[in-house]
Scaffold this motif. Structure first.
Motif, PDB file in Angstrom:
ATOM      1  N   ARG A  77       0.829  -1.206   0.000  1.00  0.00           N
ATOM      2  CA  ARG A  77       0.000   0.000   0.000  1.00  0.00           C
ATOM      3  C   ARG A  77       0.862   1.255   0.000  1.00  0.00           C
ATOM      4  N   ARG A  78       1.936   1.231   0.779  1.00  0.00           N
ATOM      5  CA  ARG A  78       2.824   2.394   0.850  1.00  0.00           C
ATOM      6  C   ARG A  78       3.506   2.626  -0.497  1.00  0.00           C
ATOM      7  N   GLN A  79       3.944   1.549  -1.138  1.00  0.00           N
ATOM      8  CA  GLN A  79       4.595   1.690  -2.440  1.00  0.00           C
ATOM      9  C   GLN A  79       3.630   2.226  -3.492  1.00  0.00           C
ATOM     10  N   ARG A  80       2.382   1.731  -3.449  1.00  0.00           N
ATOM     11  CA  ARG A  80       1.386   2.241  -4.410  1.00  0.00           C
ATOM     12  C   ARG A  80       1.114   3.723  -4.177  1.00  0.00           C
ATOM     13  N   ALA A  81       1.035   4.123  -2.912  1.00  0.00           N
ATOM     14  CA  ALA A  81       0.800   5.536  -2.601  1.00  0.00           C
ATOM     15  C   ALA A  81       1.948   6.397  -3.113  1.00  0.00           C
ATOM     16  N   ALA A  82       3.171   5.904  -2.955  1.00  0.00           N
ATOM     17  CA  ALA A  82       4.333   6.651  -3.432  1.00  0.00           C
ATOM     18  C   ALA A  82       4.336   6.727  -4.955  1.00  0.00           C
ATOM     19  N   TYR A  83       3.978   5.632  -5.596  1.00  0.00           N
ATOM     20  CA  TYR A  83       3.906   5.611  -7.063  1.00  0.00           C
ATOM     21  C   TYR A  83       2.878   6.632  -7.551  1.00  0.00           C
ATOM     22  N   ARG A  84       1.718   6.647  -6.901  1.00  0.00           N
ATOM     23  CA  ARG A  84       0.659   7.577  -7.294  1.00  0.00           C
ATOM     24  C   ARG A  84       1.099   9.023  -7.102  1.00  0.00           C
ATOM     25  N   ARG A  85       1.818   9.300  -6.011  1.00  0.00           N
ATOM     26  CA  ARG A  85       2.276  10.667  -5.742  1.00  0.00           C
ATOM     27  C   ARG A  85       3.220  11.174  -6.815  1.00  0.00           C
ATOM     28  N   HIS A  86       3.923  10.268  -7.463  1.00  0.00           N
ATOM     29  CA  HIS A  86       4.933  10.676  -8.435  1.00  0.00           C
ATOM     30  C   HIS A  86       4.499  10.446  -9.883  1.00  0.00           C
ATOM     31  N   MET A  87       3.262  10.024 -10.097  1.00  0.00           N
ATOM     32  CA  MET A  87       2.787   9.893 -11.471  1.00  0.00           C
ATOM     33  C   MET A  87       2.770  11.273 -12.126  1.00  0.00           C
ATOM     34  N   PRO A  88       3.366  11.410 -13.301  1.00  0.00           N
ATOM     35  CA  PRO A  88       3.403  12.734 -13.939  1.00  0.00           C
ATOM     36  C   PRO A  88       2.017  13.175 -14.387  1.00  0.00           C
ATOM     37  N   ALA A  89       1.760  14.456 -14.287  1.00  0.00           N
ATOM     38  CA  ALA A  89       0.490  15.014 -14.745  1.00  0.00           C
ATOM     39  C   ALA A  89       0.468  15.054 -16.272  1.00  0.00           C
ATOM     40  N   PHE A  90      -0.720  14.933 -16.821  1.00  0.00           N
ATOM     41  CA  PHE A  90      -0.873  15.019 -18.270  1.00  0.00           C
ATOM     42  C   PHE A  90      -0.542  16.425 -18.753  1.00  0.00           C
ATOM     43  N   ASP A  91       0.346  16.493 -19.728  1.00  0.00           N
ATOM     44  CA  ASP A  91       0.706  17.752 -20.375  1.00  0.00           C
ATOM     45  C   ASP A  91       0.477  17.556 -21.869  1.00  0.00           C
ATOM     46  N   PRO A  92      -0.517  18.214 -22.455  1.00  0.00           N
ATOM     47  CA  PRO A  92      -0.807  17.989 -23.871  1.00  0.00           C
ATOM     48  C   PRO A  92       0.359  18.289 -24.794  1.00  0.00           C
ATOM     49  N   GLY A  93       1.291  19.113 -24.327  1.00  0.00           N
ATOM     50  CA  GLY A  93       2.426  19.455 -25.166  1.00  0.00           C
ATOM     51  C   GLY A  93       3.548  18.448 -25.157  1.00  0.00           C
ATOM     52  N   TRP A 184     -22.780   4.939 -15.892  1.00  0.00           N
ATOM     53  CA  TRP A 184     -21.749   5.927 -15.614  1.00  0.00           C
ATOM     54  C   TRP A 184     -20.809   5.394 -14.536  1.00  0.00           C
ATOM     55  N   ARG A 185     -19.633   6.001 -14.438  1.00  0.00           N
ATOM     56  CA  ARG A 185     -18.684   5.652 -13.393  1.00  0.00           C
ATOM     57  C   ARG A 185     -17.805   6.865 -13.103  1.00  0.00           C
ATOM     58  N   GLU A 186     -16.981   6.750 -12.067  1.00  0.00           N
ATOM     59  CA  GLU A 186     -16.079   7.839 -11.701  1.00  0.00           C
ATOM     60  C   GLU A 186     -14.668   7.539 -12.187  1.00  0.00           C
ATOM     61  N   TYR A 187     -14.001   8.577 -12.661  1.00  0.00           N
ATOM     62  CA  TYR A 187     -12.621   8.491 -13.131  1.00  0.00           C
ATOM     63  C   TYR A 187     -11.775   9.491 -12.347  1.00  0.00           C
ATOM     64  N   SER A 188     -10.480   9.249 -12.282  1.00  0.00           N
ATOM     65  CA  SER A 188      -9.574  10.230 -11.701  1.00  0.00           C
ATOM     66  C   SER A 188      -8.264  10.217 -12.468  1.00  0.00           C
ATOM     67  N   CYS A 189      -7.667  11.386 -12.642  1.00  0.00           N
ATOM     68  CA  CYS A 189      -6.418  11.527 -13.381  1.00  0.00           C
ATOM     69  C   CYS A 189      -5.608  12.690 -12.820  1.00  0.00           C
ATOM     70  N   ALA A 190      -4.348  12.710 -13.187  1.00  0.00           N
ATOM     71  CA  ALA A 190      -3.454  13.799 -12.785  1.00  0.00           C
ATOM     72  C   ALA A 190      -3.363  14.818 -13.915  1.00  0.00           C
ATOM     73  N   VAL A 191      -3.559  16.091 -13.575  1.00  0.00           N
ATOM     74  CA  VAL A 191      -3.531  17.158 -14.570  1.00  0.00           C
ATOM     75  C   VAL A 191      -2.669  18.312 -14.064  1.00  0.00           C
ATOM     76  N   LEU A 192      -2.322  19.219 -14.973  1.00  0.00           N
ATOM     77  CA  LEU A 192      -1.594  20.424 -14.617  1.00  0.00           C
ATOM     78  C   LEU A 192      -2.559  21.586 -14.451  1.00  0.00           C
ATOM     79  N   ARG A 193      -2.415  22.327 -13.361  1.00  0.00           N
ATOM     80  CA  ARG A 193      -3.184  23.548 -13.122  1.00  0.00           C
ATOM     81  C   ARG A 193      -2.184  24.653 -12.773  1.00  0.00           C
ATOM     82  N   ASP A 194      -2.059  25.627 -13.683  1.00  0.00           N
ATOM     83  CA  ASP A 194      -1.102  26.717 -13.460  1.00  0.00           C
ATOM     84  C   ASP A 194       0.294  26.184 -13.170  1.00  0.00           C
ATOM     85  N   GLY A 195       0.660  25.143 -13.904  1.00  0.00           N
ATOM     86  CA  GLY A 195       1.995  24.574 -13.779  1.00  0.00           C
ATOM     87  C   GLY A 195       2.179  23.612 -12.631  1.00  0.00           C
TER      88      GLY A 195
END
Length: 278
Positions: A77-93, A184-195
């Motif tokens: 669980r700790r490793q998964r939490a750490a992995y999630r914390r460091h997943m890069p946010a989507f950057d369209p560029g 319907w279902r719920e989704y979650s993702c990492a995004v950039l907001r003001d960098g």
């Protein structure tokens, strides 16, 4: 097939024309041609008034996707939490697409290419209408009325399947949004907001491509009975090709789904959910 003129001749024989708006799903292995050569042949044929669109999906940008589960399998669980914390946010560029093929990546990286901003189901495009067709892709609408698919429908786009089958035909998903009782279902993702990186959650329909191969077979069977069939078949090297109007395919899919998904999802529950998201 490594000659650009031969690639262009094969695409032209299939029915691709200058000025077309073309949504392409491709696997190039059997064409014998590198992605940059196929891209050059397509752009040369479409000309200055045409537009080439490809899916640039990013399934891994989610903590509920199959990709995420595969990458975190066996972690604590700790490793998964750490992995999630460091997943890069989507950057369209800069964020690469995942599993969409070499041609999609060649389009995404092309000078002047546009990309829609959905963090999981973006599209990339080059050509005259690229920015227009990809603008305003709502974060809570993967492939529905506020996505590029709806604008491709309105634009009278064609779909090119190059070395792939109907099971990956993203246009069919637009019909899911127009169907009744789609779950319907719920989704979650990492995004950039003001960098800065943030996680967002949203609700959208439960996308299900588990029966798209059967849907495509039914589409072709009906089309073969027309006085003037709209599905055109060809080949590039050893890769089979299909070209057809997106509107005709989506409209047929709407009727077929109403008859074959009485509860809004395919009958085999093991096939429920599009693999690029789950």
């Amino acid at each position: 097939m490594t000659d650009r003129s031969a690639l262009r001749a094969g695409l032209e024989a299939l029915g691709v024309r200058g000025g077309d708006t073309l949504l392409v799903h491709a696997a190039l292995r059997r064409t014998g041609a590198p992605p940059d050569l196929v891209l050059a042949a397509l752009l040369e044929l479409l000309g200055p008034h045409g537009t080439l669109v490809v899916p640039a999906f990013t399934a891994g940008n989610s903590d509920t996707s199959r990709t995420y589960r595969a990458r975190t399998r066996g972690m604590t669980r700790r490793q998964r939490a750490a992995y999630r914390r460091h997943m890069p946010a989507f950057d369209p560029g800069s964020t690469p697409s995942e599993g969409m093929g070499a041609l999609a990546e060649a389009v995404r990286r092309s000078p002047g290419a546009a990309r829609s901003t959905h963090p999981q189901t973006s599209f990339a495009a080059v050509g005259r209408r690229a920015a227009e067709l990809l603008a305003g892709h709502a974060e809570d609408c993967h492939l529905g009325e506020r996505s590029p698919l709806a604008r491709l429908y309105s634009a009278g786009a064609h779909v090119l399947l190059l070395g792939v089958g109907y099971d990956v035909c993203s246009a069919f998903h637009l019909a899911e949004y127009r169907a009744e009782d789609t779950p319907w279902r719920e989704y979650s993702c990492a995004v950039l907001r003001d960098g800065e990186r943030h996680w967002i959650s949203y609700k959208d329909i439960e996308l299900d491509d588990g029966d798209f191969a059967a849907l495509g077979a039914a589409f072709e069977a009906e089309d073969a009975g027309r006085a003037g069939p709209v599905v055109r078949h060809g080949s590039l090297g050893g890769a089979g090709t299909r070209l057809f109007p997106l509107v005709t395919a989506v409209d047929f899919a709407g009727r077929w789904l109403a008859e074959n998904r009485p509860h809004g999802v395919s009958e085999d529950p093991s096939q429920t959910a599009a693999p690029f998201l789950h």
